[in-house]
Scaffold this motif. Structure first.
Motif, PDB file in Angstrom:
ATOM      1  N   LEU A 133       0.816  -1.213   0.000  1.00 49.51           N
ATOM      2  CA  LEU A 133       0.000   0.000   0.000  1.00 49.51           C
ATOM      3  C   LEU A 133       0.854   1.269   0.000  1.00 49.51           C
ATOM      4  CD1 LEU A 133      -3.041  -0.794   2.329  1.00 49.51           C
ATOM      5  CD2 LEU A 133      -2.760  -1.172  -0.129  1.00 49.51           C
ATOM      6  N   HIS A 154       0.243  -5.798   3.021  1.00 48.07           N
ATOM      7  CA  HIS A 154       0.174  -4.632   3.894  1.00 48.07           C
ATOM      8  C   HIS A 154       0.394  -4.992   5.357  1.00 48.07           C
ATOM      9  CE1 HIS A 154      -0.881  -0.843   5.584  1.00 48.07           C
ATOM     10  NE2 HIS A 154      -2.069  -1.228   6.026  1.00 48.07           N
ATOM     11  N   ASP A 183      -5.711   4.598   3.557  1.00 49.02           N
ATOM     12  CA  ASP A 183      -6.354   3.829   4.627  1.00 49.02           C
ATOM     13  C   ASP A 183      -6.301   4.550   5.973  1.00 49.02           C
ATOM     14  OD1 ASP A 183      -6.264   2.002   2.512  1.00 49.02           O
ATOM     15  OD2 ASP A 183      -6.147   0.293   3.873  1.00 49.02           O
ATOM     16  N   ASP A 185      -4.146   4.150   8.338  1.00 46.91           N
ATOM     17  CA  ASP A 185      -3.519   3.405   9.426  1.00 46.91           C
ATOM     18  C   ASP A 185      -2.013   3.628   9.420  1.00 46.91           C
ATOM     19  OD1 ASP A 185      -3.173   2.012   7.061  1.00 46.91           O
ATOM     20  OD2 ASP A 185      -3.340   0.040   7.977  1.00 46.91           O
ATOM     21  N   MET A 316     -13.123   2.992   7.918  1.00 51.05           N
ATOM     22  CA  MET A 316     -12.033   2.054   8.122  1.00 51.05           C
ATOM     23  C   MET A 316     -11.311   2.393   9.427  1.00 51.05           C
ATOM     24  SD  MET A 316     -10.763   1.940   4.133  1.00 51.05           S
ATOM     25  CE  MET A 316      -9.507   0.686   4.391  1.00 51.05           C
ATOM     26  N   SER A 318      -8.865   3.830  11.664  1.00 52.51           N
ATOM     27  CA  SER A 318      -7.851   4.888  11.577  1.00 52.51           C
ATOM     28  C   SER A 318      -8.024   5.845  12.741  1.00 52.51           C
ATOM     29  CB  SER A 318      -7.980   5.661  10.261  1.00 52.51           C
ATOM     30  OG  SER A 318      -7.175   6.825  10.285  1.00 52.51           O
ATOM     31  N   PRO A 324     -11.202   7.130   5.958  1.00 54.76           N
ATOM     32  CA  PRO A 324     -11.837   6.623   4.737  1.00 54.76           C
ATOM     33  C   PRO A 324     -13.165   5.931   5.035  1.00 54.76           C
ATOM     34  CG  PRO A 324      -9.596   5.751   5.081  1.00 54.76           C
ATOM     35  CD  PRO A 324     -10.072   6.311   6.371  1.00 54.76           C
ATOM     36  N   LEU A 326     -15.575   3.400   3.540  1.00 54.66           N
ATOM     37  CA  LEU A 326     -15.576   2.354   2.519  1.00 54.66           C
ATOM     38  C   LEU A 326     -16.967   2.215   1.905  1.00 54.66           C
ATOM     39  CD1 LEU A 326     -13.792   0.196   1.192  1.00 54.66           C
ATOM     40  CD2 LEU A 326     -14.563  -1.408   2.964  1.00 54.66           C
ATOM     41  N   VAL A 355      -6.875   2.760  -5.229  1.00 60.04           N
ATOM     42  CA  VAL A 355      -7.164   1.733  -4.219  1.00 60.04           C
ATOM     43  C   VAL A 355      -7.580   0.460  -4.956  1.00 60.04           C
ATOM     44  CG1 VAL A 355      -7.832   3.374  -2.426  1.00 60.04           C
ATOM     45  CG2 VAL A 355      -9.566   2.540  -4.022  1.00 60.04           C
ATOM     46  N   THR A 359     -12.937  -1.549  -3.516  1.00 62.82           N
ATOM     47  CA  THR A 359     -12.755  -0.834  -2.239  1.00 62.82           C
ATOM     48  C   THR A 359     -12.852   0.679  -2.431  1.00 62.82           C
ATOM     49  OG1 THR A 359     -10.327  -0.661  -2.367  1.00 62.82           O
ATOM     50  CG2 THR A 359     -11.251  -2.680  -1.403  1.00 62.82           C
ATOM     51  N   ARG A 361     -13.973   4.396  -2.070  1.00 62.57           N
ATOM     52  CA  ARG A 361     -14.290   5.002  -0.780  1.00 62.57           C
ATOM     53  C   ARG A 361     -14.394   6.509  -0.889  1.00 62.57           C
ATOM     54  NH1 ARG A 361      -8.708   2.754   1.396  1.00 62.57           N
ATOM     55  NH2 ARG A 361      -9.537   1.115   0.073  1.00 62.57           N
ATOM     56  N   ARG A 363     -12.757   9.569   0.868  1.00 68.83           N
ATOM     57  CA  ARG A 363     -11.597   9.827   1.729  1.00 68.83           C
ATOM     58  C   ARG A 363     -11.834  11.151   2.452  1.00 68.83           C
ATOM     59  NH1 ARG A 363      -6.523  12.555   1.129  1.00 68.83           N
ATOM     60  NH2 ARG A 363      -4.820  11.548   2.258  1.00 68.83           N
TER      61      ARG A 363
END
Length: 386
Positions: A133, A154, A183, A185, A316, A318, A324, A326, A355, A359, A361, A363
């Motif tokens: 990622l 990832h 993502d 994270d 997601m 985070s 994000p 999803l 992405v 998936t 999304r 953001r």
């Protein structure tokens, strides 16, 4: 008569449009901020990386104005000729002190920094190990280095260890985003450093989205990573820092090597010195910016609590300002983004190839410049289906 190559391009553009993957630029009038005018419409923006609201901060603007009289607009030459201004030098020293590394080097952009660092540290006898990622600039840098390029799932450190153990490369480089841009994270820094030490590899961490925000503003490095000679750290300066460029911090010998070998540093005109003067002020604002960071953290909590139980999508995992939502389908994500825009809320739809397929999304990115009312308005609109 249209030639065949142009016809193929036109077919490609039509395919992107049909798959809801065509991108178009929006035109900003005025300054960057939480409330902006885009394409003539006043909106609340949830798509800027200006996490601390410094892009139009009066202190940074004043620093740029003051520098103009001293250094003019352009640098006039590459750093290794006559383009390296005292403002550049002062910023590099201040940045290194702030992030706790021995030395630093200022690049014109984060993309150029990644290209310069990876290609300077490795050649055809090396191997790059990259998280799947990672940002596109890290992927491109690995491919251009001439080294073997190996990717791992990832944050899958077990797979990475197996790849490192099997490698016969003379030089090894583990490279990862510190905060993953799509993502939100983070990477396990000390666990990666364990592997770098065990298998005698460099560890290069791109902290584009953590610098200025995480911890005390110094970004996502741990104290152990700050002290390690094998850790090379990058911070992008056009996001939370509010200006432009990127700084790489590392052991003094690493920085000296980059000055000699990083082609994206050597063979380009230096960035305008007035930007470096603004960055010096930005560092001061970041160091004193705990109130901004506390407000930003409160907005993250408000958004996540407010969107709990959303019927058609889920945030997601985070804890960063990148949140994000999803959605899954390209078309559905685009429709939701357009519906929000009609309500005066600008939230981008992120689709393939940025992405993985399936998936798509929204953001959502939060800024200290947002108010609690701004976030409440977004939460209400999302529960209403846009």
């Amino acid at each position: 008569m249209t030639h065949a190559a142009l016809t193929r391009l036109q077919g490609g553009l039509a395919a992107l449009q049909a798959d809801h993957r065509e991108r178009r630029r929006r035109v900003l009038d005025g300054t960057q901020g939480a409330h902006v005018t885009i394409d003539g419409q006043r909106v609340v923006s949830f798509c800027s990386n200006d996490y601390l609201g410094l892009a139009a901060d009066p202190a940074l603007v004043q620093a740029a104005h003051a520098a103009l009289d001293e250094c003019g607009v352009g640098a006039g030459a590459a750093h290794l000729i006559t383009g390296h201004h005292r403002f550049h030098e002062d910023f590099e020293a201040a940045f290194a002190r702030f992030v706790g590394k021995p030395a630093a080097l200022l690049f014109s952009t984060g993309y150029m920094a990644n290209l310069g660092v990876v290609t300077a540290l490795l050649g055809r006898h090396g191997e790059v190990f990259g998280d799947k990622l990672n940002h596109a600039s890290l992927v491109d840098a690995a491919q251009l280095s001439g080294a073997t390029f190996t990717r791992y799932r990832h944050n899958d450190l077990a797979q990475l260890e197996g790849q490192l153990a099997a490698s016969k490369a003379q030089d090894k480089l583990i490279v990862a985003d510190l905060v993953f841009s799509m993502d939100g994270d983070t990477v396990p820094v000390d666990a990666l450093l364990d592997l770098a030490e065990r298998y005698d590899a460099w560890l290069y961490l791109d902290d584009a989205h953590g610098f200025g925000v995480l911890n005390d503003g110094r970004g996502g490095l741990t104290e152990r990573a700050r002290a390690s000679d094998r850790v090379v750290y990058l911070a992008t300066l056009g996001k939370a820092a509010g200006v432009a460029g990127a700084a790489v911090a590392a052991h003094q010998d690493v920085i000296d090597w980059l000055i000699q070998k990083a082609r994206s540093y050597m063979y380009t005109t230096a960035s305008p010195p007035l930007l470096a003067a603004s960055l010096l002020e930005s560092l001061r604002q970041i160091a004193a910016g705990e109130a901004r960071r506390a407000h930003l953290r409160s907005l993250v909590v408000q958004l996540r609590e407010g969107l709990a139980g959303l019927k058609y999508g889920a945030l997601m995992s985070s804890g960063t300002p990148i949140q994000p939502l999803l959605i899954g389908n390209n078309a559905a994500a685009v429709r939701l983004s357009q519906s929000l825009l009609q309500r005066g809320l600008l939230v981008p739809a992120i689709r393939t190839p940025t992405v993985p397929a399936g998936t798509a999304r929204l953001r959502i990115t939060l800024s200290a410049a947002h108010s609690a009312d701004d976030v409440a308005r977004l939460v209400t609109a999302l529960h209403a289906g846009g």
